[in-house]
Design a protein around this motif. Sequence first.
Motif, short mmCIF file in Angstrom:
data_model
loop_
_atom_site.label_atom_id
_atom_site.label_comp_id
_atom_site.label_asym_id
_atom_site.label_seq_id
_atom_site.Cartn_x
_atom_site.Cartn_y
_atom_site.Cartn_z
N LEU A 480 0.83 -1.19 0.00
CA LEU A 480 0.00 0.00 0.00
C LEU A 480 0.87 1.25 0.00
CD1 LEU A 480 -2.88 -0.91 2.47
CD2 LEU A 480 -2.84 -1.10 -0.02
N SER A 481 0.39 2.28 -0.69
CA SER A 481 1.11 3.54 -0.79
C SER A 481 0.19 4.48 -1.57
CB SER A 481 2.45 3.34 -1.49
OG SER A 481 3.13 4.55 -1.65
N SER A 482 0.82 5.35 -2.39
CA SER A 482 0.08 6.20 -3.33
C SER A 482 0.29 5.63 -4.73
CB SER A 482 0.56 7.64 -3.24
OG SER A 482 0.28 8.18 -1.97
N PHE A 483 -0.79 5.58 -5.50
CA PHE A 483 -0.76 4.86 -6.78
C PHE A 483 -1.26 5.74 -7.92
CE2 PHE A 483 -1.47 1.88 -3.32
CZ PHE A 483 -0.53 0.90 -3.56
N ALA A 484 -0.92 5.29 -9.14
CA ALA A 484 -1.41 5.94 -10.36
C ALA A 484 -1.17 4.97 -11.52
CB ALA A 484 -0.70 7.27 -10.62
N VAL A 485 -1.58 5.40 -12.72
CA VAL A 485 -1.38 4.63 -13.94
C VAL A 485 -0.60 5.49 -14.92
CG1 VAL A 485 -2.52 3.67 -15.98
CG2 VAL A 485 -3.36 3.11 -13.71
N LEU A 486 0.46 4.90 -15.49
CA LEU A 486 1.27 5.58 -16.49
C LEU A 486 0.90 5.10 -17.88
CD1 LEU A 486 4.84 5.51 -14.91
CD2 LEU A 486 3.07 7.23 -14.66
N MET A 487 0.94 6.03 -18.82
CA MET A 487 0.76 5.69 -20.23
C MET A 487 2.14 5.71 -20.89
SD MET A 487 -1.79 7.37 -23.07
CE MET A 487 -1.21 9.02 -22.73
N VAL A 488 2.48 4.64 -21.57
CA VAL A 488 3.78 4.52 -22.22
C VAL A 488 3.72 5.23 -23.57
CG1 VAL A 488 5.56 2.94 -23.02
CG2 VAL A 488 4.13 2.32 -21.07
N LEU A 489 4.66 6.16 -23.78
CA LEU A 489 4.74 6.91 -25.04
C LEU A 489 6.01 6.52 -25.77
CD1 LEU A 489 3.74 10.43 -23.69
CD2 LEU A 489 2.23 8.70 -24.67
#
Length: 783
Positions: A480-489
Amino acid sequence: MAGRWKLLILALYLCLIMGQSDLSKSDCPIGYNDGEKPCIDIDECEVDVDYPDEVGPCGEDTTCHNTIGSYYCRCADGYSSSTGAGTSATCTDINECLKDKDICGLNAKCFNTIPHYSCICDNGFISTTGVESFLHGDNVTCRDIDECQEGDACGQNAACVNTPGSFHCFCNAGFGLQSGRSNFSGSQERCEDICMIDRTICGNGTCHRGASGHSCACHAGFTNYGNKRSRCTALNCDVFKVMNNLQEFPVAHDLMMQLEKSCLNLTESENPTELDGEDTLKRLLSAIDKLLSGGAFNHNRKVSTFLYVVENTLRFISAFIKPPGTTKSSTHTELELLVEKGEDLPKGAVTLSSKQARLDIRLETAAGDPSYYPGFTTVSLLSYANLEDSADGFFGGMKAQANQSFELNSKVVTVSVSNRNTSRLKEPVTLTFYHLKQTDTNNHTCVFWDASEEGGSWSPRGCTVVESKPEYTVCSCNHLSSFAVLMVLYDMEDTFELQLITWVGLSLSLICLFVCILTFSLIRSIKSPRTTIHLHLCICLFIATVIFLAGISRTESRVGCAVVAGLLHFFYLAAFCWMCLEGIQLFRMVVLVFNTNFKTLYMMAGGYGVPAVIVGVSALANAEGYGTKKHCWLNLEFIWGFFGPACVIIVVNIFFFLITVWKLAQKFSSLNPDFDNLQKIKAFTITAVAQLTLLGTMWIFGCFQFEEGTIVMSYLFTIFGSFQGVMIFVMHCLFSKQVREEYGHILSRCCAPWKKSYSNLSYSHTSKAHASKSSQDTGESRI
């Protein structure tokens, strides 16, 4: 002797033959006796009184029935035969319990016997007539025995609860069982003082038993958050001391001081004052709004500190929120908080959601180790409205492939639970993120903020993509922590062409700028304040181009790359400042009609002093803004440290040029007799506007590099930027009649020295110098 035996045997044989002949002559049929007439029926079933136990002609488990002249056999009651009635039968016992499973009714069991069966009531039940066993037709049923009414079934310190066929005993408040079970029956266990049974029930506290149950008095340094019946756990108030001294976030100072005071009160006071969780939670969200409304943090360490403060503060406050929790939203946050309180460890799956994300987690995961259960479980999901602006760009923990880059494509969320050991969960949690930009590709990566990675960076460790759609991505993480989603470019495939244009254009620009520097510094006949401005403009662009070619990609050294970026920042800003001085000089000549020129000291202060101040302040404010992973230039978050002053200079010059052109048109319309000077001013204005258009247009195209689909803008920016030295040479040298004439004299000196004598050359040079004296104030002829 032998003869006598033979005669005796013969006599016996004759007697037997004669006897059989007499029997065969009997007149009674079979089944009748051969006594006197009439014939009497023989009762084959009659039992010999001398042998009462002798088995009759039908065998065991049968009954014999005599008939006239014969008899037949039947199986006894409770037996059956496969051969039916007859003179003989094989009888087996009938199992009535199998034949009719409900033969005994409710709460009773059937027991097969020979030749019948018996019904016996289950344990905890008794027959209505008091008999021990009965049959189906006896009109007997089984009723429950109320054990709680029969003496002291549970003993002291326990309550009895009757159940069908049994009973349960529950310990009174403050008492428990050695086995740890919640109830018991019978006499195998007895309720005892719970403080004596489990000496760790209060953890780091002292257990006291009262009428309402036990209570825990925590030792110094430990707390149960005001829940007297909960275990005392360690509470480290030093975390709030650290946060209280944070200089990055002074807006949260008062809140951190209050939390530190409340924390110390919980651990040191014998009668702690319970914290107002709802009010403190509102203050936390308000502080977050103020921090996020101030713009991007522009530093990964600030992002790490911010997330650390929020996660620990939220975990602390959640313990004081009343069940079942709360849902709150503010300008920059959206929070859903779930609270479960009780002595027993909660179980089951729960779902928390916001507009941008959703969390699926089990309460056992949120509660943690049962041996350290504090009596409450909290789960919170906090979404930030614009934290992605501050957290985007920090991808040091990502293993990027060639021509690959990353961009945040979801809101940042923080997941906080009461369990303090969340670095390795036994069962992963599931997070669903809704994309900021919908895309048909599945190039998405689930990441968390890793504060240990170079001061803070996004990392995919421990997180995997479960499902990815154009609208959302489902992630599974084992911590657990802070999360996000990355988009690969992926970078443009046309990099070779752009690099070729850059190197060819900059090489030509260096040559042209070097010629311009020699022209404006060595040819005395064209020297003027304006050519001085041109000279320093070319010097700045020449040095900036050399540094760009030599060091723009030298990212091996962090410090060296930052120095290169700082020098580029300075010399490009200096070029814009010298452009601004040219506009101001033109404005003074046309509008203010000053014959005096700028002092050299003032021009140096404006041309080099102003950019030095801007770069110095920028470096002090954000030294990390200089240098990126790929190029020694300004970070995207810090790029307006250059574009801001450049845009201001462009706007100021446009203002001056508009007024200049307007005044110049008025002078032409009045038919001023000093027509030559007006023509020179006109040429001055045209070249200045052309110069501003050249440099300004280039950086306007540069602004569009931050948008999507900028392949055309990339080519325009590369072409204008690479060939700006060539265009300055064309505008200020080749388009100038006076400069062209000077070039002609220089070429004639070098190529045909035998055609002219030294004196003629000197005379021609002197004459030309006098002829051009009237134009020295501007240093420019008509175009």
